[in-house]
Design a protein around this motif. Sequence first.
Motif, PDB file in Angstrom:
ATOM      1  N   ARG A  71      47.259  27.761 -92.924  1.00 19.32           N
ATOM      2  CA  ARG A  71      47.562  27.625 -94.357  1.00 19.32           C
ATOM      3  C   ARG A  71      46.558  28.487 -95.130  1.00 19.32           C
ATOM      4  NH1 ARG A  71      50.473  24.287 -97.744  1.00 19.32           N
ATOM      5  NH2 ARG A  71      52.071  24.736 -96.179  1.00 19.32           N
ATOM      6  N   ILE A 101      46.127  22.071 -87.960  1.00 15.28           N
ATOM      7  CA  ILE A 101      46.324  22.839 -89.189  1.00 15.28           C
ATOM      8  C   ILE A 101      44.971  23.455 -89.525  1.00 15.28           C
ATOM      9  CG2 ILE A 101      46.962  22.799 -91.630  1.00 15.28           C
ATOM     10  CD1 ILE A 101      48.599  20.275 -91.049  1.00 15.28           C
ATOM     11  N   ASN A 153      42.999  25.922 -92.321  1.00 20.18           N
ATOM     12  CA  ASN A 153      43.084  26.680 -93.568  1.00 20.18           C
ATOM     13  C   ASN A 153      42.287  27.973 -93.431  1.00 20.18           C
ATOM     14  OD1 ASN A 153      40.530  25.450 -93.661  1.00 20.18           O
ATOM     15  ND2 ASN A 153      40.578  25.202 -95.879  1.00 20.18           N
ATOM     16  N   ASN A 168      45.982  20.794-100.293  1.00 17.11           N
ATOM     17  CA  ASN A 168      46.863  21.944-100.118  1.00 17.11           C
ATOM     18  C   ASN A 168      47.724  21.863 -98.867  1.00 17.11           C
ATOM     19  OD1 ASN A 168      47.682  24.552-101.176  1.00 17.11           O
ATOM     20  ND2 ASN A 168      46.599  25.480 -99.449  1.00 17.11           N
ATOM     21  N   ILE A 169      47.414  20.925 -97.956  1.00 12.34           N
ATOM     22  CA  ILE A 169      48.256  20.777 -96.759  1.00 12.34           C
ATOM     23  C   ILE A 169      49.116  19.514 -96.831  1.00 12.34           C
ATOM     24  CG2 ILE A 169      46.567  22.016 -95.352  1.00 12.34           C
ATOM     25  CD1 ILE A 169      45.988  19.202 -94.021  1.00 12.34           C
ATOM     26  N   LEU A 225      52.564  19.414 -95.467  1.00 10.07           N
ATOM     27  CA  LEU A 225      52.704  19.542 -94.018  1.00 10.07           C
ATOM     28  C   LEU A 225      52.539  18.206 -93.301  1.00 10.07           C
ATOM     29  CD1 LEU A 225      50.569  22.781 -93.477  1.00 10.07           C
ATOM     30  CD2 LEU A 225      53.059  22.612 -93.722  1.00 10.07           C
TER      31      LEU A 225
END
Length: 260
Positions: free
Chosen positions: A102, A75, A77, A116-117, A120
């Motif tokens: 993201r 992931i 950002n 913020n993840i 997920l």
Amino acid sequence: MMEIENEPEEIRKINEMKPPNTPFVKTAFVLGAGLGTRLRPLTETCPKPLLQVRGRPLITYALDHLRSVGIRRFIINTHHCANRYEEAFPDRQWRGIPIIFRYEPILLDTGGGLKNIEDLLIEDDRVLVYNGDILTDFPLERLIAAHRTQGKEVTLALRSSGEPANVCINDREEVCDMRFLLGNPGHRRCLFTGIYLVEKTFLRRLKPSDPVSVVPVLIDMLREQPGSVGSVILDEGIWYDIGSLEAYEEINRAAFRTGT
């Protein structure tokens, strides 16, 4: 799965419920949203982690490093020049490992970006966090092993030399202060590498949409419960951080010499 001596009971139970060959940590969160202001003009139209090192984006060295310890999903950002990530990874994968991007309309810093993840990470127990603008080949396996055996919510990868040496550890190699905010010098001072492992429960300490560094959250943990933040010192191999144009030039030279 190989048993580890003195493995904490809670972690042992989690591992026993997992299917065979399931890695201890499956997902890595690679920080790619910074502005890179100290590397202008190079970063005016390019995120710092996408700067070229020996003919390929710097961040791909981090992805290879993570891939080598069994990470199955990345992931990343994004914020500054976010479209450049789509250009660099048009099929949203790196060497067979899927990438989820993201986007952060407002830059959320390290703690806010991690929060913020959270949506997920439904199927994850923990996540390995890795700054996307560093180059290192130290043994990530030792960070994972330390996190398993110590049973902390957070385990930081440290170096015993380098600046800023502002992480203080006690004689049990537990973090006892960061940035000298608690007045606890501990047993020795170390450099924080920007790589750490966190249990998903750690994310409960973070507020949604709150642009905050992870450091004050760790300081609050230490204030509430001394010894609650674990660490491992990884002095093997190389470690470089791009903090200036000079450092970027040095990384290119070092990467070429070492064949990283």
